[in-house]
Scaffold this active site. Sequence first.
Site, PDB file in Angstrom:
ATOM      1  N   GLU A   1      -6.410  -5.799   4.220  1.00 40.86           N
ATOM      2  CA  GLU A   1      -6.509  -7.028   3.414  1.00 40.86           C
ATOM      3  C   GLU A   1      -7.617  -6.946   2.387  1.00 40.86           C
TER       4      GLU A   1
ATOM      5  N   GLY B   1       2.572  -3.007   8.319  1.00 39.15           N
ATOM      6  CA  GLY B   1       2.789  -3.268   9.735  1.00 39.15           C
ATOM      7  C   GLY B   1       4.255  -3.578  10.020  1.00 39.15           C
TER       8      GLY B   1
ATOM      9  N   THR C   1       0.828  -1.213   0.000  1.00 42.19           N
ATOM     10  CA  THR C   1       0.000   0.000   0.000  1.00 42.19           C
ATOM     11  C   THR C   1       0.861   1.261   0.000  1.00 42.19           C
TER      12      THR C   1
HETATM   13  C1  LIG Z   1      -8.935 -13.349  17.401  1.00 47.27           C
HETATM   14  C2  LIG Z   1      -8.131 -13.016  16.227  1.00 47.27           C
HETATM   15  C3  LIG Z   1      -8.071 -11.567  16.005  1.00 47.27           C
HETATM   16  C4  LIG Z   1      -7.143 -11.219  14.898  1.00 47.27           C
HETATM   17  C5  LIG Z   1      -7.461  -9.883  14.356  1.00 47.27           C
HETATM   18  C6  LIG Z   1      -6.382  -9.303  13.543  1.00 47.27           C
HETATM   19  C7  LIG Z   1      -6.042 -10.056  12.285  1.00 47.27           C
HETATM   20  C8  LIG Z   1      -5.223  -9.156  11.434  1.00 47.27           C
HETATM   21  C9  LIG Z   1      -4.813  -9.707  10.126  1.00 47.27           C
HETATM   22  C10 LIG Z   1      -4.189  -8.732   9.154  1.00 47.27           C
HETATM   23  C11 LIG Z   1      -3.872  -7.403   9.700  1.00 47.27           C
HETATM   24  C12 LIG Z   1      -3.128  -6.544   9.049  1.00 47.27           C
HETATM   25  C13 LIG Z   1      -2.448  -6.840   7.751  1.00 47.27           C
HETATM   26  C14 LIG Z   1      -3.027  -6.065   6.631  1.00 47.27           C
HETATM   27  C15 LIG Z   1      -2.175  -6.252   5.409  1.00 47.27           C
HETATM   28  C16 LIG Z   1      -2.701  -5.552   4.216  1.00 47.27           C
HETATM   29  O1  LIG Z   1      -3.664  -4.829   4.256  1.00 47.27           O
HETATM   30  S1  LIG Z   1      -1.802  -5.944   2.822  1.00 47.27           S
HETATM   31  C17 LIG Z   1      -2.535  -4.976   1.572  1.00 47.27           C
HETATM   32  C18 LIG Z   1      -3.928  -5.443   1.215  1.00 47.27           C
HETATM   33  N1  LIG Z   1      -4.312  -4.812   0.009  1.00 47.27           N
HETATM   34  C19 LIG Z   1      -5.318  -5.264  -0.746  1.00 47.27           C
HETATM   35  O2  LIG Z   1      -6.031  -6.184  -0.400  1.00 47.27           O
HETATM   36  C20 LIG Z   1      -5.468  -4.587  -2.083  1.00 47.27           C
HETATM   37  C21 LIG Z   1      -6.848  -4.808  -2.654  1.00 47.27           C
HETATM   38  N2  LIG Z   1      -6.801  -4.668  -4.108  1.00 47.27           N
HETATM   39  C22 LIG Z   1      -6.640  -5.773  -4.903  1.00 47.27           C
HETATM   40  O3  LIG Z   1      -6.514  -6.895  -4.480  1.00 47.27           O
HETATM   41  C23 LIG Z   1      -6.672  -5.523  -6.407  1.00 47.27           C
HETATM   42  O4  LIG Z   1      -6.325  -4.193  -6.682  1.00 47.27           O
HETATM   43  C24 LIG Z   1      -8.079  -5.816  -7.010  1.00 47.27           C
HETATM   44  C25 LIG Z   1      -8.351  -7.286  -6.897  1.00 47.27           C
HETATM   45  C26 LIG Z   1      -9.133  -5.009  -6.306  1.00 47.27           C
HETATM   46  C27 LIG Z   1      -8.050  -5.400  -8.462  1.00 47.27           C
HETATM   47  O5  LIG Z   1      -6.879  -5.948  -9.012  1.00 47.27           O
HETATM   48  P1  LIG Z   1      -6.596  -5.696 -10.547  1.00 47.27           P
HETATM   49  O6  LIG Z   1      -5.223  -6.185 -10.838  1.00 47.27           O
HETATM   50  O7  LIG Z   1      -6.947  -4.299 -10.888  1.00 47.27           O
HETATM   51  O8  LIG Z   1      -7.591  -6.719 -11.211  1.00 47.27           O
HETATM   52  P2  LIG Z   1      -8.893  -6.394 -12.061  1.00 47.27           P
HETATM   53  O9  LIG Z   1      -8.530  -5.625 -13.256  1.00 47.27           O
HETATM   54  O10 LIG Z   1      -9.969  -5.854 -11.143  1.00 47.27           O
HETATM   55  O11 LIG Z   1      -9.272  -7.890 -12.515  1.00 47.27           O
HETATM   56  C28 LIG Z   1      -9.698  -8.738 -11.524  1.00 47.27           C
HETATM   57  C29 LIG Z   1      -9.283 -10.104 -12.057  1.00 47.27           C
HETATM   58  O12 LIG Z   1      -8.183 -10.500 -11.269  1.00 47.27           O
HETATM   59  C30 LIG Z   1      -8.563 -11.617 -10.483  1.00 47.27           C
HETATM   60  N3  LIG Z   1      -7.998 -11.458  -9.161  1.00 47.27           N
HETATM   61  C31 LIG Z   1      -7.927 -10.326  -8.418  1.00 47.27           C
HETATM   62  N4  LIG Z   1      -7.347 -10.566  -7.230  1.00 47.27           N
HETATM   63  C32 LIG Z   1      -7.028 -11.878  -7.211  1.00 47.27           C
HETATM   64  C33 LIG Z   1      -6.405 -12.735  -6.258  1.00 47.27           C
HETATM   65  N5  LIG Z   1      -6.035 -12.294  -5.032  1.00 47.27           N
HETATM   66  N6  LIG Z   1      -6.235 -14.030  -6.595  1.00 47.27           N
HETATM   67  C34 LIG Z   1      -6.642 -14.480  -7.807  1.00 47.27           C
HETATM   68  N7  LIG Z   1      -7.256 -13.746  -8.784  1.00 47.27           N
HETATM   69  C35 LIG Z   1      -7.447 -12.452  -8.463  1.00 47.27           C
HETATM   70  C36 LIG Z   1     -10.062 -11.552 -10.430  1.00 47.27           C
HETATM   71  O13 LIG Z   1     -10.616 -12.817 -10.163  1.00 47.27           O
HETATM   72  C37 LIG Z   1     -10.402 -11.095 -11.832  1.00 47.27           C
HETATM   73  O14 LIG Z   1     -10.265 -12.175 -12.704  1.00 47.27           O
HETATM   74  P3  LIG Z   1     -11.056 -12.142 -14.098  1.00 47.27           P
HETATM   75  O15 LIG Z   1     -10.386 -11.093 -14.940  1.00 47.27           O
HETATM   76  O16 LIG Z   1     -12.469 -11.769 -13.754  1.00 47.27           O
HETATM   77  O17 LIG Z   1     -10.896 -13.534 -14.608  1.00 47.27           O
HETATM   78  C1  FAD Z   2      -4.621  -1.628  10.426  1.00 42.38           C
HETATM   79  C2  FAD Z   2      -4.145  -1.644   9.005  1.00 42.38           C
HETATM   80  C3  FAD Z   2      -3.047  -2.420   8.673  1.00 42.38           C
HETATM   81  C4  FAD Z   2      -2.565  -2.426   7.364  1.00 42.38           C
HETATM   82  N1  FAD Z   2      -1.448  -3.167   7.076  1.00 42.38           N
HETATM   83  C5  FAD Z   2      -0.965  -3.137   5.809  1.00 42.38           C
HETATM   84  C6  FAD Z   2       0.227  -3.865   5.488  1.00 42.38           C
HETATM   85  O1  FAD Z   2       0.817  -4.504   6.353  1.00 42.38           O
HETATM   86  N2  FAD Z   2       0.693  -3.807   4.215  1.00 42.38           N
HETATM   87  C7  FAD Z   2       0.060  -3.097   3.232  1.00 42.38           C
HETATM   88  O2  FAD Z   2       0.522  -3.087   2.095  1.00 42.38           O
HETATM   89  N3  FAD Z   2      -1.089  -2.413   3.507  1.00 42.38           N
HETATM   90  C8  FAD Z   2      -1.599  -2.413   4.762  1.00 42.38           C
HETATM   91  N4  FAD Z   2      -2.750  -1.719   5.053  1.00 42.38           N
HETATM   92  C9  FAD Z   2      -3.390  -0.914   4.008  1.00 42.38           C
HETATM   93  C10 FAD Z   2      -4.698  -1.535   3.553  1.00 42.38           C
HETATM   94  O3  FAD Z   2      -4.454  -2.720   2.879  1.00 42.38           O
HETATM   95  C11 FAD Z   2      -5.422  -0.537   2.637  1.00 42.38           C
HETATM   96  O4  FAD Z   2      -5.776   0.570   3.408  1.00 42.38           O
HETATM   97  C12 FAD Z   2      -6.667  -1.173   2.050  1.00 42.38           C
HETATM   98  O5  FAD Z   2      -6.283  -2.073   1.030  1.00 42.38           O
HETATM   99  C13 FAD Z   2      -7.658  -0.146   1.490  1.00 42.38           C
HETATM  100  O6  FAD Z   2      -7.053   0.611   0.487  1.00 42.38           O
HETATM  101  P1  FAD Z   2      -7.158   2.214   0.551  1.00 42.38           P
HETATM  102  O7  FAD Z   2      -6.683   2.649   1.872  1.00 42.38           O
HETATM  103  O8  FAD Z   2      -6.506   2.732  -0.673  1.00 42.38           O
HETATM  104  O9  FAD Z   2      -8.702   2.517   0.479  1.00 42.38           O
HETATM  105  P2  FAD Z   2      -9.491   3.139  -0.771  1.00 42.38           P
HETATM  106  O10 FAD Z   2      -9.586   2.116  -1.840  1.00 42.38           O
HETATM  107  O11 FAD Z   2      -8.918   4.476  -1.097  1.00 42.38           O
HETATM  108  O12 FAD Z   2     -10.947   3.271  -0.114  1.00 42.38           O
HETATM  109  C14 FAD Z   2     -11.598   4.519  -0.006  1.00 42.38           C
HETATM  110  C15 FAD Z   2     -13.041   4.333  -0.506  1.00 42.38           C
HETATM  111  O13 FAD Z   2     -12.995   4.127  -1.918  1.00 42.38           O
HETATM  112  C16 FAD Z   2     -13.863   3.056  -2.262  1.00 42.38           C
HETATM  113  N5  FAD Z   2     -13.392   2.393  -3.478  1.00 42.38           N
HETATM  114  C17 FAD Z   2     -12.110   2.210  -3.855  1.00 42.38           C
HETATM  115  N6  FAD Z   2     -12.043   1.525  -5.013  1.00 42.38           N
HETATM  116  C18 FAD Z   2     -13.327   1.272  -5.380  1.00 42.38           C
HETATM  117  C19 FAD Z   2     -13.938   0.581  -6.471  1.00 42.38           C
HETATM  118  N7  FAD Z   2     -13.217   0.021  -7.456  1.00 42.38           N
HETATM  119  N8  FAD Z   2     -15.285   0.512  -6.499  1.00 42.38           N
HETATM  120  C20 FAD Z   2     -16.033   1.052  -5.511  1.00 42.38           C
HETATM  121  N9  FAD Z   2     -15.526   1.729  -4.449  1.00 42.38           N
HETATM  122  C21 FAD Z   2     -14.182   1.825  -4.393  1.00 42.38           C
HETATM  123  C22 FAD Z   2     -13.765   2.114  -1.078  1.00 42.38           C
HETATM  124  O14 FAD Z   2     -14.909   1.260  -1.022  1.00 42.38           O
HETATM  125  C23 FAD Z   2     -13.736   3.097   0.091  1.00 42.38           C
HETATM  126  O15 FAD Z   2     -15.058   3.409   0.478  1.00 42.38           O
HETATM  127  C24 FAD Z   2      -3.236  -1.670   6.358  1.00 42.38           C
HETATM  128  C25 FAD Z   2      -4.357  -0.911   6.692  1.00 42.38           C
HETATM  129  C26 FAD Z   2      -4.815  -0.879   8.014  1.00 42.38           C
HETATM  130  C27 FAD Z   2      -6.011  -0.039   8.359  1.00 42.38           C
END
Ligand SMILES: CCCCCCCCCC/C=C\CCCC(=O)SCCNC(=O)CCNC(=O)[C@H](O)C(C)(C)COP(=O)(O)OP(=O)(O)OC[C@H]1O[C@@H](n2cnc3c(N)ncnc32)[C@H](O)[C@@H]1OP(=O)(O)O
Ligand code: FAD
Length: 649
Positions: free
Chosen positions: A416, A177, A138
């Site tokens: 996530e 993180g 991110t």
């Molecule tokens: C008691 C227990 C308590 C515990 C509580 C705490 C637990 C805490 C756990 C974790 C805590 C913190 C860690 C957090 C870490 C993070 O946040 S890491 C960063 C996370 N970021 C994201 O998730 C980013 C989200 N965005 C995306 O994944 C992609 O941008 C998105 C999928 C939205 C779009 O990707 P594009 O490349 O733009 O793809 P599109 O053009 O939309 O096409 C989609 C096609 O791709 C396939 N696809 C997408 N993702 C995946 C995947 N992961 N695997 C396989 N395929 C994937 C999708 O199916 C489409 O396929 P198609 O074209 O339709 O065939």
């Molecule tokens: C506690 C915490 C821990 C994290 N840890 C990590 C980490 O370890 N590593 C890491 O890489 N990242 C980490 N992140 C980042 C996290 O993965 C991102 O914040 C998350 O993926 C959301 O992306 P964003 O912040 O860009 O939100 P945005 O996508 O900017 O969301 C803003 C608004 O836009 C809307 N939106 C965005 N795209 C669309 C769409 N295509 N269609 C409709 N609505 C849309 C969303 O629904 C939302 O309402 C962490 C975040 C938090 C809060």
Amino acid sequence: MDAPLLKERERATFNVTELIHLLNGSEEETKRRKELESWLYNNPVFRQDDRYQISREEVYERGLQKTRELVNLCRRKNIKFDSLDFARLNISTLEELPFFLHVIMFIPTIRGQGTEEQKRKWLPLAEDLKILGTYAQTELGHGTFLRGLETKATYDVSSREFIVNSPTITSMKWWPGGLGKTCNYAVIAAQLYTKGKCYGIHMFIVQLRSLEDHKPLPGVTIGDIGNKYGFHTVDNGFLRLDNVRIPYENMLMRYAKACDYIPPVNPKINYGTMTSIRVDLVKDASVILAAASTIAIRYSAVRHQTEIRPGEEPPVLDYITQQFKLFPQIATAIAFHFAGDYMHRIYDKVQSEIFDGHLSAITELHGISAGLKAFTTDTSIAGVEICRRACGGHGYSNASGFQRFYENWLGSATYEGENTVMYLQAARYLFKCYDNPKEAPETMSYLRYPQNKMEWNVKSADDVSNYATLITAFEQRALSKISSTAKKLKNLTHYGMNRNDAWNAASVDILHSIKAHCHYFIVKNYMQSLNHLKMSSPLRQVMTAVALLYANYGIDEHAGDFLESGFMNGKQINLVRAKILQLLKEIRVNAVAIVDSFDFDDRFLRSALGAYDGNVYNRLFKWAKLSPLNKTEVHSSYKYLRRILQSKL
Ligand SMILES: CCCCCCCCCC/C=C\CCCC(=O)SCCNC(=O)CCNC(=O)[C@H](O)C(C)(C)COP(=O)(O)OP(=O)(O)OC[C@H]1O[C@@H](n2cnc3c(N)ncnc32)[C@H](O)[C@@H]1OP(=O)(O)O
Ligand SMILES: Cc1cc2nc3c(=O)[nH]c(=O)nc-3n(C[C@H](O)[C@H](O)[C@H](O)COP(=O)(O)OP(=O)(O)OC[C@H]3O[C@@H](n4cnc5c(N)ncnc54)[C@H](O)[C@@H]3O)c2cc1C
């Protein structure tokens, strides 16, 4: 033991130990879990009693002390980071430790996307904690839209190096993180450039800090992003890279090669680590909601307030409104427990296929995991708040135990994969299967059959006690939403709108459709799981009542959908509501015993309201006396108070 809880436990109609083992998987699993917990809870380093009386820096420092203790424990007991035992230990600490991302994302990314040679080099260093890494994807400007990430990794053919650079302020890595102060390495998601062409997001191992003195390396600007709602133990950080050079071998190349670029068979394989966490979050949602329900139910059995009949001040758990708030939370926690089991089974199956080189199932896994992650985290976040509010004033105190885990869990709607985005991703897969029903996986098999209008053959409250009729109700509701939305999409494109604009124009309906599909899946999986499980008839009677409550409550909560589908009518909705009241009455006698079966140690809950013995008021008073303000009878700031008292208005 507080008398009311004793009485509640004596009234139970089933064997609590039987349900504990069923939810743990077996008696052996229960024993192992309790053994692991005892290693933690008997260690004073994992104390939390003064959690809200120390500063962020002290919280972070405590987090590192706990990390050291946890690591030493794992070494002593030979527990590997990728083991179920470690996952259990980690949940038991119930707070994210600074090295958390090293374990759940840095190591798994190398394991999943590194070549055999890269794994041989990096995994021993990471597993022995010679290096500590995070998952830096991110950026300040992008978290959701991965294809829009700006960090660049440009291949320099002459030196066989990548030059990793943050070209703009919005390209700074932001949120990972452990990035701020803890980690000395990261897996960096960057746009790969070679021979002037961009090949999209790939993963690169970059060293950030010296292994000698932990100082940032040249070209690295790094730090903590500041206080947040929760995750106070975790130094979520920022990172700016100024043309940092790394060896060619540092690009994870299991599925792609940089030099003379060879693309991965499926570019989304690079997204695999995120999928694995989404899968875990489904089970985590169950644990969090079960913990909150335990606190609220035990407190509601002890808390006596006002009167139903003059002169009798009952436990608030006797109020039907309190039951209507809390019993569906118990049911949801159990429903998500079985959904989490399902997700892990599917994930393990697809992972073994991927390691055999078959990547076709990753789209299905993504479609299912993205939807369930969003549905279960959204629902459980709301459920924890219902539990907290059901505890009145003391629910608002940190002594209740709610805030400590709620503040981390709130983030699950965002981390996530932001939930709306995840729902839409899952919907993308759902509508693909709707258009090609023969390709629909088992979880969407109902899309294969012609949509024929059905009437719900329900004439009495007893009819809403049948798993099959309830599953059909949720199936018809989902089908109704999906088919009407598909028609809307078709009309929009028929009248000239392109597919992407039509998708956006219909996205609210699409959201309703995927939520209805997820709800149907949870109900069906819950009831089928219970049917497959062996249990005594007294326990089955209790589990059936709870499952029926989950389904009937879901129909009542979304009555409009069921009526709109034409599958149900107003009279049948009233039968459902009558059934809910009957189930609340049936579950009441076992409510405390059911949450006892979640088997949370008091040291996990850390709650004055939810402790096993129900001794609420003494615990609240003991906790209040810990307040720093009570160190002296008259606080040192009295000098200001005195001036206020003496001042003339
Ligand atoms: C008691 C227990 C308590 C515990 C509580 C705490 C637990 C805490 C756990 C974790 C805590 C913190 C860690 C957090 C870490 C993070 O946040 S890491 C960063 C996370 N970021 C994201 O998730 C980013 C989200 N965005 C995306 O994944 C992609 O941008 C998105 C999928 C939205 C779009 O990707 P594009 O490349 O733009 O793809 P599109 O053009 O939309 O096409 C989609 C096609 O791709 C396939 N696809 C997408 N993702 C995946 C995947 N992961 N695997 C396989 N395929 C994937 C999708 O199916 C489409 O396929 P198609 O074209 O339709 O065939
Ligand atoms: C506690 C915490 C821990 C994290 N840890 C990590 C980490 O370890 N590593 C890491 O890489 N990242 C980490 N992140 C980042 C996290 O993965 C991102 O914040 C998350 O993926 C959301 O992306 P964003 O912040 O860009 O939100 P945005 O996508 O900017 O969301 C803003 C608004 O836009 C809307 N939106 C965005 N795209 C669309 C769409 N295509 N269609 C409709 N609505 C849309 C969303 O629904 C939302 O309402 C962490 C975040 C938090 C809060």
